[in-house]
Design a protein around this motif. Sequence first.
Motif, mmCIF file in Angstrom:
data_model
loop_
_atom_site.group_PDB
_atom_site.id
_atom_site.type_symbol
_atom_site.label_atom_id
_atom_site.label_comp_id
_atom_site.label_asym_id
_atom_site.label_seq_id
_atom_site.Cartn_x
_atom_site.Cartn_y
_atom_site.Cartn_z
ATOM 1 N N LEU A 158 0.791 -1.226 0.000
ATOM 2 C CA LEU A 158 0.000 0.000 0.000
ATOM 3 C C LEU A 158 0.825 1.278 0.000
ATOM 4 O O LEU A 158 0.419 2.281 -0.595
ATOM 5 N N ASP A 159 1.947 1.274 0.685
ATOM 6 C CA ASP A 159 2.638 2.524 0.989
ATOM 7 C C ASP A 159 3.781 2.834 0.038
ATOM 8 O O ASP A 159 4.288 1.953 -0.665
ATOM 9 N N VAL A 160 4.199 4.104 0.076
ATOM 10 C CA VAL A 160 5.434 4.506 -0.583
ATOM 11 C C VAL A 160 6.571 3.868 0.214
ATOM 12 O O VAL A 160 6.918 4.325 1.304
ATOM 13 N N LEU A 161 7.099 2.794 -0.300
ATOM 14 C CA LEU A 161 8.103 2.015 0.417
ATOM 15 C C LEU A 161 9.080 1.453 -0.608
ATOM 16 O O LEU A 161 8.723 0.607 -1.424
ATOM 17 N N GLU A 162 10.297 1.949 -0.560
ATOM 18 C CA GLU A 162 11.322 1.563 -1.525
ATOM 19 C C GLU A 162 12.304 0.615 -0.850
ATOM 20 O O GLU A 162 12.779 0.881 0.257
ATOM 21 N N PHE A 163 12.610 -0.483 -1.512
ATOM 22 C CA PHE A 163 13.545 -1.459 -0.960
ATOM 23 C C PHE A 163 14.926 -1.257 -1.574
ATOM 24 O O PHE A 163 15.092 -1.309 -2.795
ATOM 25 N N PRO A 164 15.940 -1.008 -0.745
ATOM 26 C CA PRO A 164 17.281 -0.782 -1.285
ATOM 27 C C PRO A 164 17.860 -2.056 -1.889
ATOM 28 O O PRO A 164 17.541 -3.166 -1.433
ATOM 29 N N PRO A 165 18.724 -1.920 -2.879
ATOM 30 C CA PRO A 165 19.300 -3.098 -3.537
ATOM 31 C C PRO A 165 20.343 -3.793 -2.668
ATOM 32 O O PRO A 165 20.782 -3.259 -1.640
ATOM 33 N N THR A 166 20.718 -4.971 -3.081
ATOM 34 C CA THR A 166 21.751 -5.736 -2.384
ATOM 35 C C THR A 166 22.847 -6.135 -3.375
ATOM 36 O O THR A 166 22.611 -6.221 -4.584
ATOM 37 N N ASP A 167 24.035 -6.386 -2.857
ATOM 38 C CA ASP A 167 25.161 -6.850 -3.668
ATOM 39 C C ASP A 167 25.990 -7.782 -2.790
ATOM 40 O O ASP A 167 26.679 -7.318 -1.868
ATOM 41 N N PRO A 168 25.936 -9.082 -3.041
ATOM 42 C CA PRO A 168 26.659 -10.037 -2.189
ATOM 43 C C PRO A 168 28.161 -9.771 -2.113
ATOM 44 O O PRO A 168 28.778 -10.019 -1.070
ATOM 45 N N GLN A 169 28.751 -9.263 -3.195
ATOM 46 C CA GLN A 169 30.191 -9.005 -3.179
ATOM 47 C C GLN A 169 30.529 -7.858 -2.231
ATOM 48 O O GLN A 169 31.482 -7.938 -1.451
ATOM 49 N N VAL A 170 29.756 -6.790 -2.325
ATOM 50 C CA VAL A 170 29.976 -5.655 -1.428
ATOM 51 C C VAL A 170 29.768 -6.091 0.024
ATOM 52 O O VAL A 170 30.580 -5.782 0.915
ATOM 53 N N MET A 185 13.788 4.746 4.698
ATOM 54 C CA MET A 185 12.809 4.479 5.736
ATOM 55 C C MET A 185 11.395 4.764 5.226
ATOM 56 O O MET A 185 11.164 5.756 4.532
ATOM 57 N N PRO A 186 10.436 3.897 5.558
ATOM 58 C CA PRO A 186 9.082 4.051 5.009
ATOM 59 C C PRO A 186 8.360 5.255 5.579
ATOM 60 O O PRO A 186 8.637 5.716 6.686
ATOM 61 N N ARG A 187 7.420 5.766 4.792
ATOM 62 C CA ARG A 187 6.544 6.847 5.222
ATOM 63 C C ARG A 187 5.107 6.319 5.214
ATOM 64 O O ARG A 187 4.769 5.432 4.433
ATOM 65 N N ARG A 188 4.273 6.877 6.082
ATOM 66 C CA ARG A 188 2.868 6.490 6.073
ATOM 67 C C ARG A 188 2.159 7.294 4.986
ATOM 68 O O ARG A 188 1.421 8.236 5.260
ATOM 69 N N GLU A 189 2.419 6.897 3.768
ATOM 70 C CA GLU A 189 1.856 7.580 2.602
ATOM 71 C C GLU A 189 1.468 6.533 1.565
ATOM 72 O O GLU A 189 2.307 5.733 1.128
ATOM 73 N N TYR A 190 0.199 6.507 1.201
ATOM 74 C CA TYR A 190 -0.252 5.517 0.233
ATOM 75 C C TYR A 190 0.341 5.785 -1.152
ATOM 76 O O TYR A 190 0.388 6.924 -1.604
ATOM 77 N N ALA A 191 0.753 4.707 -1.813
ATOM 78 C CA ALA A 191 1.259 4.837 -3.175
ATOM 79 C C ALA A 191 0.121 5.140 -4.142
ATOM 80 O O ALA A 191 0.336 5.781 -5.179
ATOM 81 N N GLN A 192 -1.073 4.698 -3.836
ATOM 82 C CA GLN A 192 -2.277 5.022 -4.595
ATOM 83 C C GLN A 192 -3.444 4.971 -3.614
ATOM 84 O O GLN A 192 -3.307 4.413 -2.527
ATOM 85 N N PRO A 193 -4.588 5.565 -3.960
ATOM 86 C CA PRO A 193 -5.681 5.658 -2.980
ATOM 87 C C PRO A 193 -6.034 4.308 -2.360
ATOM 88 O O PRO A 193 -6.209 3.307 -3.066
ATOM 89 N N ALA A 194 -6.118 4.293 -1.042
ATOM 90 C CA ALA A 194 -6.390 3.055 -0.312
ATOM 91 C C ALA A 194 -7.140 3.379 0.967
ATOM 92 O O ALA A 194 -7.114 4.517 1.453
ATOM 93 N N VAL A 195 -7.803 2.385 1.504
ATOM 94 C CA VAL A 195 -8.463 2.515 2.801
ATOM 95 C C VAL A 195 -8.232 1.213 3.566
ATOM 96 O O VAL A 195 -8.355 0.122 3.008
ATOM 97 N N GLN A 196 -7.833 1.340 4.823
ATOM 98 C CA GLN A 196 -7.599 0.171 5.668
ATOM 99 C C GLN A 196 -8.712 0.036 6.704
ATOM 100 O O GLN A 196 -9.025 0.991 7.415
ATOM 101 N N ILE A 197 -9.271 -1.144 6.774
ATOM 102 C CA ILE A 197 -10.296 -1.456 7.766
ATOM 103 C C ILE A 197 -9.710 -2.483 8.723
ATOM 104 O O ILE A 197 -9.316 -3.578 8.316
#
Length: 301
Positions: A108-120, A175-187
């Motif tokens: 639901l949220d604006v939440l970006e996952f950082p990449p990984t690199d096994p060598q690094v 870090m995530p924000r409490r901001e919907y990526a598109q209109p949503a409602v949680q019940i």
Amino acid sequence: MLPIIAVVGPTGTGKSDLAIELALRLNGEVVNADALQFYRGMDIGTAKVPVAERRGVPHHLLDTMDVTQEASVAGFQVQARALFADIRARGRVPVLAGGSGLYVRAALDVLEFPPTDPQVRGRLEAEAAEGGIGPLLERLRGVDPDSAARLGDERRIIRALEVHAITGRPFSSYMPRREYAQPAVQIGLAIDRALLHERLAARVGRMVDAGLLEEVRRLDAAGLRRGRTASRAIGYSQFLDVLDGTATVAQAAERTVVATRQFARRQTTWFTADPRVHWLEATRPDLADAAEAIVRAAAAA
């Protein structure tokens, strides 16, 4: 247009039933957000709704993985959002249902996952093994003081440096924000704690009667113990002890009840921390009407 609907809350409150009812009323399709229901064969112990009880409502992201595979929040985010788009394209409404809090937020949220690199990461782990975590923490203070102040264990410090090395961005910027990526409602479904405890104990009893031990036995033969996520699932880990002869069925059932209650408490803490959730009493007789009204009010806002 109706927003994405998410039915959330602790286990045992009736999320699946309400999601199906809302889907029937609002021309929707259900998208699963319970991480353990991704697994094929984990039916009884996850309270997966049988096909015959889904009332003709299409369900997505059920039975998509083998028990030996590792669930990924980032992968789920991609799948869920692609499904939202597909359901919308067919003129229908996505109804997300599940109690895995991070998975719900990923969908639901604006939440970006950082990449990984096994060598690094490997280089950083080698540095930590040789010189300790102190120099790495000092390096992190220079490039990402927020993360350095917040993170205390070696694994996370290495992860923060890995992300900075790959992207040039501080780990804290993800870090995530409490901001919907598109209109949503949680019940959210709330219930009296004592009543919920009764429900959970009764549900575990029904699982045992329905053949949970045999389900665990079949999955054990299919590699359950090799699955990092699946093998630790509540109910499954306890009943593996029965197969190993270190617990009786009664002991495993009681331990499952206790673990489920603890899990429900963590879920409640997670979802009540989100001020956007509209809470309803799970036992109210007009639950579906009230939930539908919340969805329609959100669409009109």
